[in-house]
Design a protein around this motif. Sequence first.
Motif, PDB file in Angstrom:
ATOM      1  N   VAL A  98      -4.652   2.164  -4.640  1.00  0.00           N
ATOM      2  CA  VAL A  98      -5.288   0.560  -4.303  1.00  0.00           C
ATOM      3  C   VAL A  98      -4.544  -0.528  -4.755  1.00  0.00           C
ATOM      4  O   VAL A  98      -3.696  -0.452  -5.592  1.00  0.00           O
ATOM      5  CB  VAL A  98      -6.225   0.622  -4.931  1.00  0.00           C
ATOM      6  CG1 VAL A  98      -7.229  -1.067  -5.177  1.00  0.00           C
ATOM      7  CG2 VAL A  98      -7.195   2.186  -4.115  1.00  0.00           C
ATOM      8  N   THR A 148      -4.515   0.763   0.000  1.00  0.00           N
ATOM      9  CA  THR A 148      -5.452   0.317   0.519  1.00  0.00           C
ATOM     10  C   THR A 148      -5.065  -0.976  -0.586  1.00  0.00           C
ATOM     11  O   THR A 148      -5.834  -1.417  -1.562  1.00  0.00           O
ATOM     12  CB  THR A 148      -6.827   0.747   0.656  1.00  0.00           C
ATOM     13  OG1 THR A 148      -7.046   1.777   0.826  1.00  0.00           O
ATOM     14  CG2 THR A 148      -7.782   0.106   1.023  1.00  0.00           C
ATOM     15  N   VAL A 172     -12.841   2.664  -4.015  1.00  0.00           N
ATOM     16  CA  VAL A 172     -11.681   2.834  -4.488  1.00  0.00           C
ATOM     17  C   VAL A 172     -12.183   4.156  -4.583  1.00  0.00           C
ATOM     18  O   VAL A 172     -11.455   4.739  -4.356  1.00  0.00           O
ATOM     19  CB  VAL A 172     -11.864   2.097  -5.610  1.00  0.00           C
ATOM     20  CG1 VAL A 172     -10.913   2.254  -6.705  1.00  0.00           C
ATOM     21  CG2 VAL A 172     -11.486   0.345  -5.382  1.00  0.00           C
ATOM     22  N   PRO A 219      -6.290  -1.017 -10.279  1.00  0.00           N
ATOM     23  CA  PRO A 219      -5.175  -1.386  -9.182  1.00  0.00           C
ATOM     24  C   PRO A 219      -3.511  -0.833  -9.772  1.00  0.00           C
ATOM     25  O   PRO A 219      -3.223  -0.326 -10.498  1.00  0.00           O
ATOM     26  CB  PRO A 219      -4.607  -2.614  -8.650  1.00  0.00           C
ATOM     27  CG  PRO A 219      -4.856  -3.309  -9.989  1.00  0.00           C
ATOM     28  CD  PRO A 219      -5.682  -2.788 -10.331  1.00  0.00           C
ATOM     29  N   CYS A 268     -10.649   5.521  -1.849  1.00  0.00           N
ATOM     30  CA  CYS A 268      -9.615   5.928  -1.277  1.00  0.00           C
ATOM     31  C   CYS A 268      -8.654   6.813  -2.522  1.00  0.00           C
ATOM     32  O   CYS A 268      -7.958   7.503  -1.626  1.00  0.00           O
ATOM     33  CB  CYS A 268      -9.109   4.474  -1.077  1.00  0.00           C
ATOM     34  SG  CYS A 268      -9.597   3.279  -0.021  1.00  0.00           S
ATOM     35  N   ARG A 269      -8.541   7.144  -3.500  1.00  0.00           N
ATOM     36  CA  ARG A 269      -8.156   7.291  -4.462  1.00  0.00           C
ATOM     37  C   ARG A 269      -8.767   9.335  -3.696  1.00  0.00           C
ATOM     38  O   ARG A 269      -8.381  10.428  -3.823  1.00  0.00           O
ATOM     39  CB  ARG A 269      -9.196   7.145  -6.258  1.00  0.00           C
ATOM     40  CG  ARG A 269      -8.696   5.924  -6.326  1.00  0.00           C
ATOM     41  CD  ARG A 269      -8.179   5.944  -8.177  1.00  0.00           C
ATOM     42  NE  ARG A 269      -8.033   4.383  -8.294  1.00  0.00           N
ATOM     43  CZ  ARG A 269      -6.897   4.522  -8.582  1.00  0.00           C
ATOM     44  NH1 ARG A 269      -5.460   4.568  -7.740  1.00  0.00           N
ATOM     45  NH2 ARG A 269      -6.342   2.975  -8.283  1.00  0.00           N
TER      46      ARG A 269
END
Length: 432
Positions: A159, A131, A149, A179, A152-153
Motif C-alpha cells: 500500500v 496500491t 488496505v 503505508p 490489499c495486504r
Amino acid sequence: MRLPIKAIVPAVHTAPDIHAVLDRRAVTPVFQPLIDLATGRVLGYEALSRGPAGTPWESPAALFAAARAAGRESELDWICRAAAYRAALDADLGTELTLFVNMEPTAWRAGCPADLEPVVEQAQRRLRVVTEMTERAIAEDPSGLLSAVESCRAAGWGVALDDVGADPMSLAMLPFVHPDVVKLDMGLLQAPDDPKTAQVVAAVYAYAEASGATVLAEGIETTRHLAAARTMGATVGQGWHFGRPAPLPARPSLSPSVRPLRLLATPIAADQTPFEIVAAQRPVTRTSKSQLMPLSRHLEALAGGDEPPVLLACFQEARHFTPATATRFRRIAKHSPLVAALGIGLPAEPVPGVRGACLGDDRLRGEWNVIVVGPHRAAALVARDLGDECMDSARRFDFAITHDRALVVAAARSLLRHIAPVSTPALEMAIA
C-alpha cells in the motif's frame, strides 16, 4: 499518482458517450518508471490511465469527472486497474518489478465487476502490486479505507499513500494507513526551501525511520529536483527526468542486483475496543468522572497545535456531548483532518465539521475515550464505566492513559471502523 479530478464535463456531451466508453472498457494504460535513486535502475512502474484517443474522455481528469457524474466512478476505477493488470501480465512483468496502481476505497465497497474478476485473480497470483490511495480517503470513508488496505495486504500486495504533503494535514493520516511507500507530492520539489516543506519532510522522515517504509518522490524533472528528492529522504524517484508515461516494454529487463521494493509487516487488526487494547498493556486506575474531566480536556487541547492531529472521542450517550464540548470540537475541526464523536444517539454530523457515529448495542457504549494522533505525538485516555447509580459527576470509571504511539494508533483504528462514509450523491450511488 492520480491527477486531481477538477475538470467539469461539458454540457454538450451526453451521458451515453461516457456510458459507451465504460461499457466497452475502453481505457488504455500507460506506465511511468520508478527508479532506484542510488543506482538508476528501474524498480517498477506506475500505471496511469487514458480514455479513448481523440475523444473528450482521453484526459484522465475528464474521464473520471464524467464517470463520477454518471454514478460509475467506482466501476471506472476497477476498469483502470484491470487494464493495468492485463498489460503487466501480457508484458510478463513478474514479481521482481513492482506495479503501482491507483485505487479509490469506494471502489472496494462497490466490488469488482464480474467480467474483470479473472484478470484481477491472475494479477494476485503473478504480479507484485502496490496500491496507491490518497490521504483524503480516510477522512471521507475511514472504515472503507481500512478495509481496502486490509484487502490489499491479504492479497500479499503493498500500500502506498499518495500526494503526501499536498495538504500538510495529511501527515496525521500516515499511521492509520501504515503505508509501505510514502509518495511525496511533486509540489514539495518545487518549493524545497518552504518551511511547510520542511515540516512535511520531518514527519515523513520520522514515519519512515520508525516503520521502515520507502519514501518515493514524484515529479522529478531536473537534476535539481533529483538532488532535492535525495535531501528529502527519497530513495525512489518518478518523473519526466527518468521517462514519460508510455506502454510497457515487452518483457521488461531486470538487473540481477535489483531487489524488489520492501513491503512492511501487516498490522494485526484486533476486534477490541480502545479500553481493551490499552488496558491489556497499561496499568488501570479507578476514579470518578469529575477527576477524569481535566485529563480529557487536556488531551483535547493537544489537538489545537501547529500540526493539527486526528481527534476521536467516545461519549457513551449524546447527552454527554454538551454544548460546551460541541463548541470545542467545532473549533478543532476547522484545522484538523478528522474530528469524530461517537455515542448513542449522536447524528452523522453533531456540529459542522465533526463526524458523528451512533453506537448500537456494542461494547463501546460503556467507554469514554479521547484519542489524539498527529505527525509527532499521540495520546489516548481510555475509560470504562463501572455502572454506578449515583450523581453523574461521582460515577466511577476504570481508566488508563498512554502516549505509546503503536497503542494509540491501534485504539484509534478500532474507532475509525464505526465512522460511516461522507454522504455524497456519487458515493451513495457507488455503494447502492
